[in-house]
Write a protein that holds these residues in place. Sequence first.
Motif, PDB file in Angstrom:
ATOM      1  N   SER A 129      18.967 -55.722 -40.613  1.00 45.74           N
ATOM      2  CA  SER A 129      19.854 -54.911 -39.784  1.00 45.74           C
ATOM      3  C   SER A 129      21.297 -55.356 -39.916  1.00 45.74           C
ATOM      4  N   ASN A 138      25.956 -51.523 -28.253  1.00 42.06           N
ATOM      5  CA  ASN A 138      24.649 -51.230 -28.839  1.00 42.06           C
ATOM      6  C   ASN A 138      24.841 -50.355 -30.075  1.00 42.06           C
ATOM      7  N   ASP A 142      19.926 -50.066 -39.158  1.00 40.29           N
ATOM      8  CA  ASP A 142      18.661 -50.710 -39.523  1.00 40.29           C
ATOM      9  C   ASP A 142      18.216 -50.248 -40.902  1.00 40.29           C
ATOM     10  N   SER A 156      17.370 -46.413 -39.597  1.00 38.54           N
ATOM     11  CA  SER A 156      18.017 -45.700 -38.502  1.00 38.54           C
ATOM     12  C   SER A 156      19.405 -46.239 -38.204  1.00 38.54           C
ATOM     13  N   THR A 158      21.990 -46.692 -34.635  1.00 41.65           N
ATOM     14  CA  THR A 158      22.039 -46.692 -33.174  1.00 41.65           C
ATOM     15  C   THR A 158      23.486 -46.771 -32.745  1.00 41.65           C
ATOM     16  N   SER A 159      23.853 -45.977 -31.738  1.00 40.89           N
ATOM     17  CA  SER A 159      25.231 -45.972 -31.250  1.00 40.89           C
ATOM     18  C   SER A 159      25.258 -45.465 -29.817  1.00 40.89           C
ATOM     19  N   THR A 162      23.832 -41.949 -29.805  1.00 40.85           N
ATOM     20  CA  THR A 162      22.381 -41.759 -29.912  1.00 40.85           C
ATOM     21  C   THR A 162      21.638 -42.266 -28.683  1.00 40.85           C
ATOM     22  N   THR A 163      22.238 -43.168 -27.909  1.00 37.91           N
ATOM     23  CA  THR A 163      21.541 -43.764 -26.763  1.00 37.91           C
ATOM     24  C   THR A 163      22.123 -43.282 -25.439  1.00 37.91           C
ATOM     25  N   PRO A 168      20.088 -38.448 -30.115  1.00 40.01           N
ATOM     26  CA  PRO A 168      19.488 -39.072 -31.303  1.00 40.01           C
ATOM     27  C   PRO A 168      19.082 -38.087 -32.393  1.00 40.01           C
ATOM     28  N   SER A 173      18.925 -39.420 -36.230  1.00 42.60           N
ATOM     29  CA  SER A 173      19.445 -40.780 -36.398  1.00 42.60           C
ATOM     30  C   SER A 173      18.444 -41.729 -37.044  1.00 42.60           C
ATOM     31  N   SER A 174      17.207 -41.275 -37.317  1.00 40.61           N
ATOM     32  CA  SER A 174      16.226 -42.178 -37.903  1.00 40.61           C
ATOM     33  C   SER A 174      15.332 -41.435 -38.883  1.00 40.61           C
TER      34      SER A 174
END
Length: 267
Positions: A129, A138, A142, A156, A158-159, A162-163, A168, A173-174
Amino acid sequence: MRKYLIAILIIATAILSSCFRQYNNDDTYRKGWTLAWEDDFDEFSNESVWSKTPRDKQHSFRYMSDSESLYKLQDGNLVLRGMQDPEGNEKLPFITGGIYTQAFKANETKRLEIRARINPTYGVTPYISLFPNNSSENIVIDLIEQYDTDEFIYQSVTSQYTTTEGMPDNPPSSALVGVNPIEYHIYGVEKYPDSVVFYVDGTRTKKYPRIPTKIPGQFPFNDLDFDLYIGLRLDKDTDHAGLPVDFYIDWVRFYEPNSVNLTTDEN
């Protein structure tokens, strides 16, 4: 329905595995890139390029330790180990090995590849990561997260978008990528000013683009310095009988664009 989804995954895994074998002998996907630095782990120095990941309250770093028993060189690999704490600490029942180093600078176009294989077991998540340097946000890229004995991995981003902002899926996002984790694979990522692009064994698996939006935090990945972290994540439900568990890192390579025109992913 579950059997149907599993069948689809098996077919997709077979197709992707065929593609991965094809690309293992074909490096045309690296066109436009020049190898800038590599580590083949013929030796390991904690004080040169790599540092051992310190223990932290963040889930990925909860059981990190600098114990020499968690870091070894074997057959040209750096082997990171997760095991029960030999001192029988009830609050920290496990110790794990992890390393980190500088990776991407802000506004930098760069490619990263890591050849690795996994010794999977229940309750253990090997990861490769990219985390922002000196930031508690966050935000993560990944290259691989592999859970339990699954024969697939997640790639994926993460930001905040997305959270916290609950977005997402726009854009997605993944990606779930079928692999046999026991075998060696080359996990890669390219970072551009307007996108993050993932690969496995030279096969492009996912692109996450910058999009026009008023929702904050959608694409912070070009604005920050990132460090590369490689390690094992264990939790309270980890199967003690499956330990110790090893994560084999064959090599790490960074590439730089060999042309000033290679500043965006056009596809």
